[in-house]
Design a protein around this motif. Structure first.
Motif, PDB file in Angstrom:
ATOM      1  N   ARG A   1       0.965  -1.178  -0.263  1.00  0.00           N
ATOM      2  CA  ARG A   1       0.221   0.075  -0.058  1.00  0.00           C
ATOM      3  C   ARG A   1       1.012   1.166   0.276  1.00  0.00           C
ATOM      4  NH1 ARG A   1      -5.685  -0.239   2.666  1.00  0.00           N
ATOM      5  NH2 ARG A   1      -6.619  -2.111   1.829  1.00  0.00           N
ATOM      6  N   ILE A   2       0.613   1.983  -0.991  1.00  0.00           N
ATOM      7  CA  ILE A   2       1.490   3.312  -1.199  1.00  0.00           C
ATOM      8  C   ILE A   2       0.687   4.689  -1.025  1.00  0.00           C
ATOM      9  CG2 ILE A   2       3.066   4.207  -2.929  1.00  0.00           C
ATOM     10  CD1 ILE A   2       3.472   1.297  -4.016  1.00  0.00           C
ATOM     11  N   GLU A   3       1.040   5.348  -0.014  1.00  0.00           N
ATOM     12  CA  GLU A   3       0.246   6.718   0.105  1.00  0.00           C
ATOM     13  C   GLU A   3       1.147   7.798  -0.734  1.00  0.00           C
ATOM     14  OE1 GLU A   3      -0.914   8.017   4.014  1.00  0.00           O
ATOM     15  OE2 GLU A   3      -2.012   6.179   4.174  1.00  0.00           O
ATOM     16  N   VAL A   4       0.283   8.435  -1.690  1.00  0.00           N
ATOM     17  CA  VAL A   4       0.639   9.472  -2.390  1.00  0.00           C
ATOM     18  C   VAL A   4      -0.217  10.673  -2.450  1.00  0.00           C
ATOM     19  CG1 VAL A   4       2.100   8.143  -3.972  1.00  0.00           C
ATOM     20  CG2 VAL A   4      -0.115   8.279  -4.575  1.00  0.00           C
ATOM     21  N   PRO A   5       0.460  11.867  -2.298  1.00  0.00           N
ATOM     22  CA  PRO A   5      -0.327  13.023  -2.378  1.00  0.00           C
ATOM     23  C   PRO A   5      -1.150  13.359  -3.799  1.00  0.00           C
ATOM     24  CG  PRO A   5       1.719  13.897  -2.512  1.00  0.00           C
ATOM     25  CD  PRO A   5       1.607  12.288  -2.375  1.00  0.00           C
ATOM     26  N   VAL A   6      -2.217  13.734  -3.867  1.00  0.00           N
ATOM     27  CA  VAL A   6      -2.882  14.297  -4.702  1.00  0.00           C
ATOM     28  C   VAL A   6      -2.606  15.823  -5.187  1.00  0.00           C
ATOM     29  CG1 VAL A   6      -5.438  14.785  -5.942  1.00  0.00           C
ATOM     30  CG2 VAL A   6      -5.022  12.769  -4.442  1.00  0.00           C
ATOM     31  N   LYS A   7      -2.474  16.277  -6.362  1.00  0.00           N
ATOM     32  CA  LYS A   7      -2.101  17.557  -6.629  1.00  0.00           C
ATOM     33  C   LYS A   7      -3.340  17.986  -7.701  1.00  0.00           C
ATOM     34  CE  LYS A   7       2.717  16.712  -6.525  1.00  0.00           C
ATOM     35  NZ  LYS A   7       3.948  16.743  -7.256  1.00  0.00           N
ATOM     36  N   LYS A   8      -3.238  19.124  -7.912  1.00  0.00           N
ATOM     37  CA  LYS A   8      -4.313  19.825  -8.897  1.00  0.00           C
ATOM     38  C   LYS A   8      -3.423  19.916 -10.265  1.00  0.00           C
ATOM     39  CE  LYS A   8      -7.993  20.939  -6.632  1.00  0.00           C
ATOM     40  NZ  LYS A   8      -9.231  20.561  -7.021  1.00  0.00           N
ATOM     41  N   ASN A   9      -3.903  19.333 -11.224  1.00  0.00           N
ATOM     42  CA  ASN A   9      -3.063  19.317 -12.703  1.00  0.00           C
ATOM     43  C   ASN A   9      -3.616  20.648 -13.292  1.00  0.00           C
ATOM     44  OD1 ASN A   9      -1.725  18.544 -14.835  1.00  0.00           O
ATOM     45  ND2 ASN A   9      -2.887  16.617 -14.980  1.00  0.00           N
ATOM     46  N   SER A  10      -2.395  21.126 -14.265  1.00  0.00           N
ATOM     47  CA  SER A  10      -2.772  22.292 -14.804  1.00  0.00           C
ATOM     48  C   SER A  10      -3.527  22.135 -15.963  1.00  0.00           C
ATOM     49  CB  SER A  10      -1.491  23.040 -15.201  1.00  0.00           C
ATOM     50  OG  SER A  10      -0.929  21.994 -16.055  1.00  0.00           O
ATOM     51  N   GLU A  11      -3.584  20.884 -16.613  1.00  0.00           N
ATOM     52  CA  GLU A  11      -4.459  20.251 -17.755  1.00  0.00           C
ATOM     53  C   GLU A  11      -5.791  19.533 -16.983  1.00  0.00           C
ATOM     54  OE1 GLU A  11      -2.918  18.528 -21.099  1.00  0.00           O
ATOM     55  OE2 GLU A  11      -0.643  19.068 -20.350  1.00  0.00           O
ATOM     56  N   LYS A  12      -6.853  19.558 -17.833  1.00  0.00           N
ATOM     57  CA  LYS A  12      -8.006  18.568 -17.494  1.00  0.00           C
ATOM     58  C   LYS A  12      -8.003  17.335 -18.560  1.00  0.00           C
ATOM     59  CE  LYS A  12     -12.849  18.453 -16.910  1.00  0.00           C
ATOM     60  NZ  LYS A  12     -14.169  19.381 -16.572  1.00  0.00           N
ATOM     61  N   TYR A  13      -8.033  16.160 -17.684  1.00  0.00           N
ATOM     62  CA  TYR A  13      -7.862  15.080 -18.473  1.00  0.00           C
ATOM     63  C   TYR A  13      -9.517  14.557 -18.679  1.00  0.00           C
ATOM     64  CZ  TYR A  13      -2.783  15.094 -18.979  1.00  0.00           C
ATOM     65  OH  TYR A  13      -1.524  15.208 -19.416  1.00  0.00           O
ATOM     66  N   GLU A  14     -10.134  14.517 -19.664  1.00  0.00           N
ATOM     67  CA  GLU A  14     -11.265  13.817 -19.941  1.00  0.00           C
ATOM     68  C   GLU A  14     -11.072  12.457 -19.949  1.00  0.00           C
ATOM     69  OE1 GLU A  14     -14.941  12.898 -20.998  1.00  0.00           O
ATOM     70  OE2 GLU A  14     -14.508  14.690 -20.335  1.00  0.00           O
ATOM     71  N   PRO A  15     -10.246  11.586 -20.512  1.00  0.00           N
ATOM     72  CA  PRO A  15     -10.194  10.257 -20.075  1.00  0.00           C
ATOM     73  C   PRO A  15      -9.059   9.810 -19.083  1.00  0.00           C
ATOM     74  CG  PRO A  15      -8.701  10.519 -21.940  1.00  0.00           C
ATOM     75  CD  PRO A  15      -9.551  12.032 -21.663  1.00  0.00           C
ATOM     76  N   PHE A  16      -9.372   9.027 -18.356  1.00  0.00           N
ATOM     77  CA  PHE A  16      -8.629   8.475 -17.125  1.00  0.00           C
ATOM     78  C   PHE A  16      -7.102   8.075 -17.742  1.00  0.00           C
ATOM     79  CE2 PHE A  16      -6.860   5.058 -14.645  1.00  0.00           C
ATOM     80  CZ  PHE A  16      -6.598   5.546 -13.511  1.00  0.00           C
ATOM     81  N   THR A  17      -6.258   8.505 -17.399  1.00  0.00           N
ATOM     82  CA  THR A  17      -4.954   8.191 -18.041  1.00  0.00           C
ATOM     83  C   THR A  17      -3.883   7.998 -16.854  1.00  0.00           C
ATOM     84  OG1 THR A  17      -5.572  10.019 -19.777  1.00  0.00           O
ATOM     85  CG2 THR A  17      -3.092   9.539 -19.431  1.00  0.00           C
ATOM     86  N   ILE A  18      -3.041   7.020 -17.347  1.00  0.00           N
ATOM     87  CA  ILE A  18      -1.607   6.753 -16.708  1.00  0.00           C
ATOM     88  C   ILE A  18      -0.581   6.672 -17.644  1.00  0.00           C
ATOM     89  CG2 ILE A  18      -0.442   4.830 -15.432  1.00  0.00           C
ATOM     90  CD1 ILE A  18      -3.282   3.537 -14.500  1.00  0.00           C
ATOM     91  N   GLN A  19       0.362   7.345 -17.510  1.00  0.00           N
ATOM     92  CA  GLN A  19       1.361   7.214 -18.120  1.00  0.00           C
ATOM     93  C   GLN A  19       2.938   7.501 -17.344  1.00  0.00           C
ATOM     94  OE1 GLN A  19       0.633  10.569 -20.459  1.00  0.00           O
ATOM     95  NE2 GLN A  19       1.775  12.091 -19.536  1.00  0.00           N
ATOM     96  N   PHE A  20       3.862   7.450 -18.060  1.00  0.00           N
ATOM     97  CA  PHE A  20       5.191   7.447 -17.291  1.00  0.00           C
ATOM     98  C   PHE A  20       6.003   8.872 -17.753  1.00  0.00           C
ATOM     99  CE2 PHE A  20       4.573   3.195 -16.364  1.00  0.00           C
ATOM    100  CZ  PHE A  20       4.594   3.014 -15.323  1.00  0.00           C
ATOM    101  N   ASN A  21       6.592   9.486 -16.751  1.00  0.00           N
ATOM    102  CA  ASN A  21       7.292  10.744 -17.159  1.00  0.00           C
ATOM    103  C   ASN A  21       8.556  10.269 -18.198  1.00  0.00           C
ATOM    104  OD1 ASN A  21       9.075   9.810 -15.407  1.00  0.00           O
ATOM    105  ND2 ASN A  21       9.447  11.872 -14.472  1.00  0.00           N
ATOM    106  N   GLU A  22       9.181  11.168 -19.154  1.00  0.00           N
ATOM    107  CA  GLU A  22      10.092  10.875 -19.740  1.00  0.00           C
ATOM    108  C   GLU A  22      11.337  10.014 -19.352  1.00  0.00           C
ATOM    109  OE1 GLU A  22      11.213  13.979 -22.548  1.00  0.00           O
ATOM    110  OE2 GLU A  22       9.093  14.473 -22.828  1.00  0.00           O
ATOM    111  N   MET A  23      11.788  10.516 -18.074  1.00  0.00           N
ATOM    112  CA  MET A  23      12.785   9.739 -17.428  1.00  0.00           C
ATOM    113  C   MET A  23      12.558   8.604 -16.537  1.00  0.00           C
ATOM    114  SD  MET A  23      14.473  13.421 -15.791  1.00  0.00           S
ATOM    115  CE  MET A  23      13.178  13.854 -14.808  1.00  0.00           C
ATOM    116  N   GLY A  24      11.198   8.176 -16.670  1.00  0.00           N
ATOM    117  CA  GLY A  24      10.920   6.772 -15.960  1.00  0.00           C
ATOM    118  C   GLY A  24      11.022   7.119 -14.315  1.00  0.00           C
ATOM    119  N   THR A  25      10.909   8.157 -13.864  1.00  0.00           N
ATOM    120  CA  THR A  25      11.246   8.321 -12.443  1.00  0.00           C
ATOM    121  C   THR A  25       9.662   8.627 -11.637  1.00  0.00           C
ATOM    122  OG1 THR A  25      11.659  10.740 -12.815  1.00  0.00           O
ATOM    123  CG2 THR A  25      13.380   9.365 -12.768  1.00  0.00           C
TER     124      THR A  25
END
Length: 159
Positions: free
Chosen positions: A118-142
Motif C-alpha cells: 500500500r503506497i500513499e501519495v499526495p493528490v495535486k491539482k493538474n494544470s490540464e484537465k484530462y477527460e479520459p482517465f490516464t496513466i503514463q510515465f514521465n520521460e525519465m521513467g522516475t
C-alpha cells in the motif's frame, strides 16, 4: 448473432477502451494495462467513485502492473511480477494498492489479505484537465502519473 452485427460492434468505439502505459529503464520494464473511462460531464472522484472506498483504478477489469525487475514504487520495495492495482482515493491523498490476485473484474472481489503493498501519495491539482482517465510515465521513467479531470497523482519510481 449475425456476423454483420458482430463486425459492427467490433468497429464501435468502446466507452472505456483499454490502454497500456509502459517504461523501460536499464534492464527494468514496467507495463500497466488499464481501461480508460471518460468523465462525460460527471464528477467522478469523490462522487461516482467515493472517497475512502477501494476502486479498480480505471474501468472494467482491475488494472494490472507488470514489473520485470524489482523496483521501488513510492519508496516501497516491490518484487518483479504482475499485480492487480487498486486505489483508495481521498481528497488530499490516494492509497495505491498492489495485490497478488489477477484477473479480477473491478474491485468487487478485492481481498485485502492478498495485498503486496500500500503506497500513499499526495493528490495535486493538474494544470490540464484530462477527460479520459490516464496513466503514463514521465520521460525519465522516475514517476508514474495518474491523471483524471484536474487531479494528478505522481508515484515515484526507482529502478
Amino acid at each position: 448473432m449475425s456476423e454483420s452485427l458482430i463486425a459492427q460492434q467490433a468497429l464501435e468505439p468502446k466507452p472505456s477502451p483499454m490502454a497500456v502505459a509502459k517504461m523501460k529503464k536499464d534492464e527494468a520494464y514496467i507495463k500497466v494495462v488499464y481501461s480508460r473511462p471518460h468523465l462525460r460531464n460527471r464528477k467522478m472522484i469523490g462522487e461516482q467513485e467515493p472517497y475512502g472506498k477501494v476502486w479498480r483504478l480505471g474501468a472494467n477489469e482491475a488494472t494490472e502492473i507488470t514489473l520485470t525487475e524489482d523496483v521501488k514504487l513510492g519508496g516501497k520495495d516491490i518484487e518483479a511480477g504482475t499485480y492487480s492495482m487498486f486505489a483508495i482515493p481521498e481528497k488530499d491523498k490516494w492509497t495505491l494498492i498492489l495485490n497478488s490476485e489477477l484477473g479480477l473484474w473491478g474491485a468487487y472481489e478485492y481481498d485485502d489479505s492478498k495485498d503486496v503493498a500500500r503506497i500513499e501519495v499526495p493528490v495535486k491539482k493538474n494544470s490540464e484537465k484530462y477527460e479520459p482517465f490516464t496513466i503514463q510515465f514521465n520521460e525519465m521513467g522516475t514517476k508514474m502519473m495518474i491523471m483524471w479531470d484536474n487531479l494528478l497523482v505522481e508515484v515515484p519510481v526507482e529502478v
